[in-house]
Motif scaffolding. Structure first.
Motif, short mmCIF file in Angstrom:
data_model
loop_
_atom_site.label_atom_id
_atom_site.label_comp_id
_atom_site.label_asym_id
_atom_site.label_seq_id
_atom_site.Cartn_x
_atom_site.Cartn_y
_atom_site.Cartn_z
N GLY B 11 0.83 -1.20 0.00
CA GLY B 11 0.00 0.00 0.00
C GLY B 11 0.86 1.25 0.00
N ARG B 15 1.01 4.19 -2.93
CA ARG B 15 0.76 5.60 -2.66
C ARG B 15 1.97 6.44 -3.08
NH1 ARG B 15 -1.72 3.53 1.72
NH2 ARG B 15 0.10 3.75 3.04
N GLN B 16 3.18 5.91 -2.78
CA GLN B 16 4.39 6.65 -3.13
C GLN B 16 4.47 6.91 -4.63
OE1 GLN B 16 7.82 4.52 -1.77
NE2 GLN B 16 7.71 5.35 0.28
N LEU B 18 1.99 7.02 -6.91
CA LEU B 18 0.61 7.11 -7.36
C LEU B 18 0.51 7.42 -8.85
CD1 LEU B 18 -2.27 6.85 -6.39
CD2 LEU B 18 -2.31 9.32 -6.03
#
Lengths: 228, 304
Positions: B11, B15-16, B18
């Motif tokens: 996750g 997110r890093q 995106l």
């Protein structure tokens, strides 16, 4: 615990050997300083123990195992028996002290209950109790190195390798770190420390192995730093 | 408990990266949709071939005094003996279907002509005698027509051999071209998607090099280090594949079922079963595209 049998290491594309027919035997529970000028082969010596590099000739044994014959998928299990500390601490900046130490246990699959129990214990051992919630940037250099030592020691390794652990610290702080390493050593952990810090080596009076141009030029129990 | 930590790493990675993840999802979406459309086109062409080839027959027209060919006796109809030879030749050919030989008399041809041109002035322009007799032949395998055609082509009394395939083939060639064009184009896009996934993983590995360095140092297994990257790629691929499946379903429903099928009822159209097959293909290719580049990249950048 660590045995080098006529070990040579030549890096690809280089003619000069980084290590040249090195024979060293380190017993369980010993405290050993590895000294020598930059480029004398200290880092190569440590990398061979961690099996980040393979010996070009000769045999490296760690905890009775011949690293040259170790399958690559067994390397992680071997590394769990070795804790490592560096000059630049290598902490994860966005994780708290507790999380940094816990990370080392999480990634080798320790259950959360164990992690919850063991991490505060080891933080207390290194003198950081009450600082578990801080981020690395909120700590002094000496405290950051204590976190790194806690992380290296939390899995109770048989060997602790320290590469210039006091290189970024002032003398007073360095003494604290050395006391901590000495304490860990007394708990029967073999400590191998590469250093340029002559004051520390002279004060501690432990075994000293000196490398020069890839060769062992001195191996002395209760030795001193001994060169300028 | 191990998995929980791996999933939290996955996750964090998603997110890093995106924007890269979005780019991968969109590339996968478009290329897999195109690939699925290629699969659908393939099946549509197969359906049409199956239906039409079944109806294809070879027509062997016989000589008349008016319509002459190289094998005709000048000014004469094909004789009974000649018809006999032609019929025997056809019946003894292994490619001809069991009761696949049918003789059309002048009267039958005339009736068919009357029916086909009912209400047209042409209707009354021909007499029964001007019509041509013919053999109509059905084949076991419509693709294997050449042997039958050549076996009767040189016989006395045969004016002309007509094979409908020669009219359909250009049409099917065009369809094949579209079909393969779609697949080649989607193949190129899929390669781009695979390379992009490889690059994304490389960036992600670079962004997490500190963590990876520590993991290796404390003895995390290769699998443990690789899994978050693999999950990341598989996640992007699955989202891309799901979007592509939705696109295919919408395309089949709105374009084929709502528009094409009511407009052209004479040909068979693909339905949900063919769409399902195409979706399966899309899912499998999507997964392979995610897993293979990830394993190749991680092997290269996360070596112990």
């Amino acid at each position: 615990m660590i045995r080098f049998e006529s070990v040579s290491k030549t890096y690809d594309g280089q003619r000069r050997a980084a290590l040249d027919r090195v024979n060293v035997d380190i017993d369980k529970g010993e405290f050993v300083f590895l000294v020598g000028a930059s480029g004398s082969g200290k880092s190569t010596f440590l990398r061979l123990i961690l099996r980040e590099q393979r010996a070009t000739r000769g045999k490296v044994f760690v905890a009775g195992r011949d690293l040259g014959k170790l399958h690559s998928w067994k390397i992680p299990a071997m590394r769990r028996q070795i804790g490592t500390v560096f000059q630049d601490f290598r902490l994860l900046p966005n994780k708290t002290v507790t999380d940094n130490v816990a990370f080392a246990l999480q990634v080798i699959g320790k259950p959360p209950a164990t992690i919850k129990r063991v991490v505060p214990e080891v933080l207390e051992l290194v003198g950081l109790d009450g600082k578990g919630g801080r981020l690395p940037e909120e700590l002094s250099g000496g405290e950051q190195q204590r976190v790194a030592i806690a992380r290296a020691f939390v899995n109770r390794p048989m060997i602790l390798i320290a590469d210039e652990p006091t290189g970024n610290l002032d003398p007073a702080t360095s003494i604290g770190i050395m006391k901590l390493l000495d304490r860990i050593n007394r708990a029967d952990t073999t400590v191998l420390m590469a250093t340029h810090d002559s004051t520390i080596v002279d004060q501690m009076r432990k075994r000293v192995i000196e490398l020069d141009d890839g060769e062992v030029v001195r191996d002395q129990s209760r030795g001193v730093y001994g060169y300028q | 408990m191990r998995l929980r930590h791996i999933f939290s790493e996955t996750g964090a990675g998603l997110r890093q990266n995106l924007t890269m993840t979005l780019a991968v999802v969109m590339t996968m979406w478009v290329s897999l949709s195109l690939f699925g459309a290629g699969l659908l086109a393939n099946q549509q062409v197969d359906l049409m071939k199956g239906r039409w080839y079944d109806k294809i027959e070879i027509s062997i027209f016989l000589c008349t005094p008016d319509v002459q060919g190289d094998n005709c006796d000048p000014g004469q109809d094909a004789t009974d003996a000649q018809k006999q030879v032609i019929q025997q030749t056809l019946l003894s050919n292994p490619e001809v279907a069991g009761d696949g030989v049918y003789f059309e008399t002048k009267q039958m041809a005339y009736d068919e002509f009357q029916r086909a041109y009912a209400g047209s002035p042409i209707r009354d322009s021909l007499t029964v005698d001007q019509m041509q007799e013919s053999f109509r032949v059905k084949l076991k395998n419509p693709e294997e027509y050449e042997g039958v055609v050549s076996s009767v082509q040189g016989l006395r009394g045969v004016q002309k051999v007509q094979d409908l395939r020669q009219y359909l083939d250009p049409f099917f060639n065009a369809l094949n071209f579209i079909q393969w064009g779609t697949i080649v184009a989607s193949g190129l896009l899929l390669i781009a998607a695979a390379l992009q996934i490889g690059n994304t993983i490389r960036l992600a590995a670079f962004a997490r090099r500190r963590e990876i360095g520590i993991m290796r140092l404390v003895g995390a297994s290769n699998l443990y280090i690789t899994l978050p990257f693999l999950f990341e790629a598989v996640f992007s691929a699955l989202v891309g594949a799901a979007l592509a499946c939705g696109t295919l379903a919408a395309g089949v429903y709105f374009v084929v079922m709502q528009k094409a099928e009511p407009a052209i009822r004479s040909i068979p159209w693909i339905g949900w079963s063919q769409t399902g097959l195409a979706m399966l293909g899309v899912a499998v290719v999507g997964l392979v595209l995610a897993v293979v580049p990830t394993l190749v990249t991680t092997r290269k950048y996360l070596r112990v």
